[in-house]
Design an enzyme around this catalytic site. Structure first.
Site, PDB file in Angstrom:
ATOM      1  N   CYS A  88       0.839  -1.203   0.000  1.00  0.00           N
ATOM      2  CA  CYS A  88       0.000   0.000   0.000  1.00  0.00           C
ATOM      3  C   CYS A  88       0.877   1.259   0.000  1.00  0.00           C
ATOM      4  O   CYS A  88       1.518   1.538  -1.000  1.00  0.00           O
ATOM      5  CB  CYS A  88      -0.965  -0.053   1.186  1.00  0.00           C
ATOM      6  SG  CYS A  88      -2.348   1.074   1.018  1.00  0.00           S
ATOM      7  N   HIS A 204      -3.527  -5.648   1.023  1.00  0.00           N
ATOM      8  CA  HIS A 204      -2.839  -5.857   2.296  1.00  0.00           C
ATOM      9  C   HIS A 204      -2.787  -7.337   2.669  1.00  0.00           C
ATOM     10  O   HIS A 204      -3.703  -7.826   3.341  1.00  0.00           O
ATOM     11  CB  HIS A 204      -3.575  -5.112   3.407  1.00  0.00           C
ATOM     12  CG  HIS A 204      -3.412  -3.636   3.368  1.00  0.00           C
ATOM     13  ND1 HIS A 204      -2.423  -2.987   4.068  1.00  0.00           N
ATOM     14  CD2 HIS A 204      -4.107  -2.679   2.724  1.00  0.00           C
ATOM     15  CE1 HIS A 204      -2.516  -1.677   3.860  1.00  0.00           C
ATOM     16  NE2 HIS A 204      -3.529  -1.452   3.043  1.00  0.00           N
ATOM     17  N   GLU A 206      -1.072  -8.691   4.912  1.00  0.00           N
ATOM     18  CA  GLU A 206      -0.973  -8.849   6.375  1.00  0.00           C
ATOM     19  C   GLU A 206      -2.355  -8.819   7.033  1.00  0.00           C
ATOM     20  O   GLU A 206      -2.508  -9.217   8.179  1.00  0.00           O
ATOM     21  CB  GLU A 206      -0.045  -7.772   6.961  1.00  0.00           C
ATOM     22  CG  GLU A 206      -0.651  -6.396   7.188  1.00  0.00           C
ATOM     23  CD  GLU A 206      -0.792  -5.559   5.915  1.00  0.00           C
ATOM     24  OE1 GLU A 206      -0.646  -6.113   4.804  1.00  0.00           O
ATOM     25  OE2 GLU A 206      -1.073  -4.347   6.032  1.00  0.00           O
TER      26      GLU A 206
END
Lengths: 236, 740
Positions: A88, A204, A206
């Site tokens: 990002c 994302h 994560e």
């Protein structure tokens, strides 16, 4: 044997803890925060430039971050073949530093968008994707400027060199406009550099690596990186 | 620059009354100077002093064994959740600023409430918001709606807190005066919380964060008057937010608290330096000397008056421990923030403020503040005439709706019922990777990494009900927020509230306020959810309209085990659908009445608080026993809306249903009634008996409605709605209205 994830903390980074958590608690590797004012990468095997709003992103996303002391070291690290993952805002910073080609525009809707999207894994032969078994991943995006843009020549090169790693798609893998959340060229969600050691991606991973959150499609990226580094260390 | 002479006229212009001005002179034994008048006027404004509400607020239940600080004692409420952890939470309004400058008004509302949380030593883990606007066919309303959502989004997203839940209502009563209430929840270690106190002679007083400018002067006073044509000129009273600086302030603040370098800390919100210095001093039975020459300024030539009243954002007042000054400054420098020593604590109840060697204010801190010497008023009340009028409404006289499909489609696509995805997709609802249940279900659920449990949270208030019956409407707001928390698998723990009302000097307005407070008190006592704090916003009136009285309830609860987390959507085909609770064909204030007949009338639905509590207790028991696949409370739009939402709220995994809704007297009323204390649950077939066993012997009726499956919603063998159609109605209404 554990490998070490170095997670850069800029003022305004806000996905730093999330990346740290995945590295440390989910895949059980070592993880350190790297402060933007320092230039020591503390022996990290892989660098993550996390999401957030570095320096508030008041000028242009990622534009100030590239001048921070830590980035000198990150650029050297990448140039020498070190593995760098920009997520990002991290992707935006990689574009600003020139480690990856292209720029980011505001989303076509001019609105911030946070939602799960589907990604077609276009290239599974990278150190970031070689352990991914699925063809399509469901991973959230959360950005206001993820509308990837590059001139036609650059886009052609990206395609020729298999640098496009992730494309926004339908759950079945159609990469049409309908499934493009932000207007990015060629539905690009993530690209690698020519050498294949630097990946920038808007989604994302994560955020989709923890079964508690009922989303785990992102974990393959961390597994790929980890396994690649470990196998290299064994070779050496 | 010569300061204006302080006269009664000037005091009145500052929003003080003649009596208050006399009182100030009496307490001082002299006429206040210009700066002192300014300080008094903001501290005694409604916004800071709660002078017209505090007497009633004190009647609310504010104690509980898990409460670590009482209501109003600190920047936010603090509840012990075990394992050495506590949650801090609070809700606050930013209505007036948002009415004239929606983007910054809403953004700074979020900023203010986040600071209230992290000055407690808590890291914000979630943000919520409760919004009210006029109707979407009005272009200015769309402008306000768009700006407010973007303001909330940009601030929260940049700061890095997930915005996970809330509510949005549209009604003409809010047209000139939208309601923008922001809530935040944070987590702290119980041994590492901070207090908003100044004590210990000679301890340094420090200002940290942004420098002080001329923005926001008299914001508190602006918030304490009705909106009028003149409000537009008050745009400079609106502050400008900087979420990036706030994020740095968060990290630095938590670091100085963790390192135990400070005595106290308080956010600078309304009334800026005036409020933080006086409130912290009063709380510690101390005083302060403050040298304004030390305050970092954005522009030169600011007077003492301007510095004391500035509401520049992203600032805090810190009282450090003597000898730790350098360490504190180092932490702030690490985060590239200002930190200046501007004075010290004194053992004397005085706030002594100087500039260029001249004493600019010498006041008693006690006299200035709420809970100290600020005025406390008991206002006159009068039951408004409209109440009896609306209660007389004869529902039997309304013709029965013949085309049920059409009516339902209208209700299901009304902006009040339809999905707010257009709003919440602009919010980062996932940052910090703890959001187990985000926006779009009943209550949001956020995991606590430290102990593997989770917090369920929700805001609720149906302003129509409160308008029709302030007491009962507020009881319902408490009950519904608790019900939502239970539906998500949480045990309700406590409440914060944001009371949005009109001008308290109007006896009719004050009557509704008093009734609402009493309703909230009785409901919170029954649910054993103490009121931990909140905010009162009066003067929500504009030349066109006066808002529905809107006491927004923010409820938090604890999910003991992540396996208890439950969502509203049906999970698999072939599950049985049950109604818990009973319908009484109550149409007062319903979405049906509004959408079909364009009326807000009747009485709010009945609520039996004890029965509601029993429903919640047993539902939570059922959830904890592992048999509940989905749980969704019935609210606006009635049972048909609730079942349809369970079919499609997870837009990618829709599951149809075939149900039989019992009809009492009229089909339309039975389908769209908003009777309280009702929940739709689904369980797998083998658990049907277990469900009945749990509710056996209780006053809660359990009725089997039907079964999940297919791609349509079929009702009573008569009506049938393809899920594709429902998806379109539900998810596309607001985007379509916004692209008009």
């Amino acid at each position: 044997m554990k490998i070490k994830y170095g997670i850069v903390v800029f003022p305004g980074s806000n996905c730093d803890h999330d990346a740290y958590y995945v590295a440390k608690k989910i895949i059980n590797e070592d993880s350190v925060f790297l402060w933007h004012k320092e230039n020591d990468l503390q022996g990290s095997d892989v660098i993550i430039l996390p999401g957030g709003f570095s320096y508030g992103d008041y000028l242009r996303t990622g534009a100030i971050a590239k001048f921070s002391p830590i980035m000198d070291s990150v650029i050297k690290f990448a140039t020498n073949g070190g593995i760098v993952l920009g997520i990002c805002n991290g992707f935006q910073i990689l574009l600003e530093t020139g480690l990856l080609p292209g720029v980011m525009l505001k989303n076509e809707s001019l609105k911030f968008i946070c939602k799960d999207v589907y990604l077609k894994v276009e290239n599974k032969n990278t150190i970031f994707t070689n352990k991914i078994s699925e063809d399509i991943l469901k991973i959230p995006i959360a950005h206001g400027e993820g509308n990837y843009f590059a001139d036609d020549k650059t886009l052609e090169e990206l395609q020729e060199n298999n640098q496009i790693v992730f494309q926004y798609s339908s759950p079945e893998g159609e990469t049409t406009d309908k499934f493009n959340p932000n207007g990015s060229k060629l539905n690009i969600a993530g690209i690698v550099n020519k050498n294949g050691n630097v990946l920038g991606m808007m989604p994302h991973p994560e955020r989709s690596s923890d079964s508690v959150l009922h989303k785990t499609d992102g974990i393959g990226i961390f597994r790929s990186i980890t396994e690649t580094i470990k196998s290299k260390l064994i070779e050496v | 620059m010569k300061e204006p002479e302080v006269t009664l006229e000037l005091a009145l212009e500052h929003g003080l009354t003649e009596e208050e001005f006399e009182e100030i002179k009496k307490r001082l034994g002299r006429i206040p100077n210009y700066t002192e008048l300014g300080v008094y006027s903001v501290m005694w404004s409604e916004h800071c002093s709660y002078k017209n509400s505090i007497a009633l607020l004190k009647t609310l239940p504010r104690e509980g064994e898990k409460l670590l600080v009482g209501a109003g004692e600190e920047n936010a409420g603090l509840i012990d959740i075990g394992d050495g952890l506590a949650i801090a939470f609070k809700i606050e309004s930013h209505n007036h600023p948002s009415a004239v400058e929606p983007y910054q008004g809403a953004a700074t509302g979020v900023g203010g409430i986040l600071r209230d949380i992290f000055t407690m030593g808590a890291r914000p883990i979630a943000a919520l918001n409760s919004l009210r606007f006029g109707e979407l066919d009005d272009p200015r309303t769309r402008f306000l709606f768009e700006g407010v959502v973007k303001g909330i989004a940009d601030y929260g997203n940049c700061f890095g807190v997930p915005t996970v839940a809330g509510e949005v209502y549209f009604d003409n009563s809010y047209k000139g005066n939208p309601l923008i209430n922001a809530m935040a929840v944070g987590i702290a270690r119980t041994d590492r919380t901070a207090s908003a106190v100044a004590k210990g002679e000679n301890n340094p007083v420090m200002i940290v964060g942004s420098s002080t400018g001329r923005d926001g002067i008299h914001g508190a006073t602006f918030a304490s008057e009705e909106i009028s044509e003149k409000s537009e000129a008050k745009r400079p009273s609106v502050q400008v937010g900087d979420p990036f600086t706030e994020k740095l302030l968060l990290e630095a603040t938590l670091e100085i608290i963790k390192k135990d370098l400070i005595v106290g800390i308080q956010d600078m919100g309304a009334a800026g330096i005036s409020c933080s210095t006086s409130e912290m001093s009063e709380k510690g039975n101390s005083g302060m000397i403050v040298d304004l020459d030390k305050v970092p300024l954005r522009e030169s030539g600011m007077s003492a008056y301007e510095i004391m009243l500035s509401e520049s954002q992203e600032r805090m007042l810190v009282v450090g421990k003597k000898g730790k000054e350098e360490e504190i400054i180092n932490v702030f420098e690490k985060w590239d923030l200002h930190c200046e020593i501007i004075g010290e604590v004194i053992n004397d109840d005085r706030l002594r403020v100087s500039q260029a060697g001249e004493m600019k204010a010498d006041l008693s801190a006690f006299d200035l503040v709420l809970g100290g010497g600020a005025p406390v008023y008991h206002r006159e009340t009068k039951k408004p005439d409209y109440i009896d009028q609306v209660h007389k409404f004869d529902f039997s006289a309304l013709p029965e709706s013949e085309n049920i499909e059409e009516v339902f489609e209208k209700i299901f696509s009304s902006p009040n019922v339809a999905s707010k995805r257009w709003v919440y997709e602009q919010y980062d609802s996932m940052v910090r990777t703890n959001t187990i249940v985000g926006p779009g279900s009943d209550a949001a659920v956020v995991r606590i990494k430290e102990n593997g449990k989770a917090i369920a949270m929700k805001t609720d208030c149906n302003g129509r009900y409160v308008y029709l019956n302030p007491r009962r409407g507020t009881e319902i707001a408490v009950a519904e927020s608790a019900r939502n928390v239970v539906c998500s698998g949480g045990l309700p723990l406590g409440v914060t509230n944001c009371l949005n009302f009109g001008n308290p000097y109007k006896p009719e307005v004050y009557w509704t306020f008093k009734e609402a407070i009493e309703g909230m008190g009785s409901a919170c006592r029954v649910f054993e959810t103490p009121v931990t704090g909140g905010n009162v916003s009066f003067y929500n009136e504009s030349p066109d309209t006066s808002v529905f009285p809107t006491p927004v309830i923010g409820m938090v609860g604890l999910v003991e085990d992540l396996s208890h987390v439950t969502t509203a959507n049906f999970k698999k085909e072939g599950d049985l659908i049950f109604l818990l609770g009973e319908d009484f064909e109550e149409m007062g204030g319903s979405e049906y009445l509004k959408v079909v007949h364009n009326l807000v009338s009747g009485d709010a639905p009945n609520i039996d608080l004890e029965k509601e509590k029993e429903l919640q207790r047993l539902l939570l028991k059922a959830i904890r026993s592992g048999i509940i696949q989905s749980a969704h409370d019935i609210s606006e739009g009635g049972i048909l809306t609730a079942v349809a939402e369970s079919c499609i709220s997870d837009a990618e995994n829709t599951i149809g249903a075939e149900i039989n809704i019992p009809v009492k007297n009229r089909e339309d009323y039975s389908f769209f009634s908003e009777s309280q204390s009702r929940v739709i649950v689904s369980v797998s077939k083998e658990n049907e008996e277990k469900l009945f066993n749990i509710f056996n012997g209780s006053p809660i009726k359990v009725e089997k409605l039907g079964i999940t499956g297919g791609k349509t919603l079929k009702i009573n063998d008569k009506f049938s709605f393809p899920l594709e159609k429902l998806l379109n109605l539900y998810f596309n209404t607001i985007p379509e209205r916004m692209n008009d």
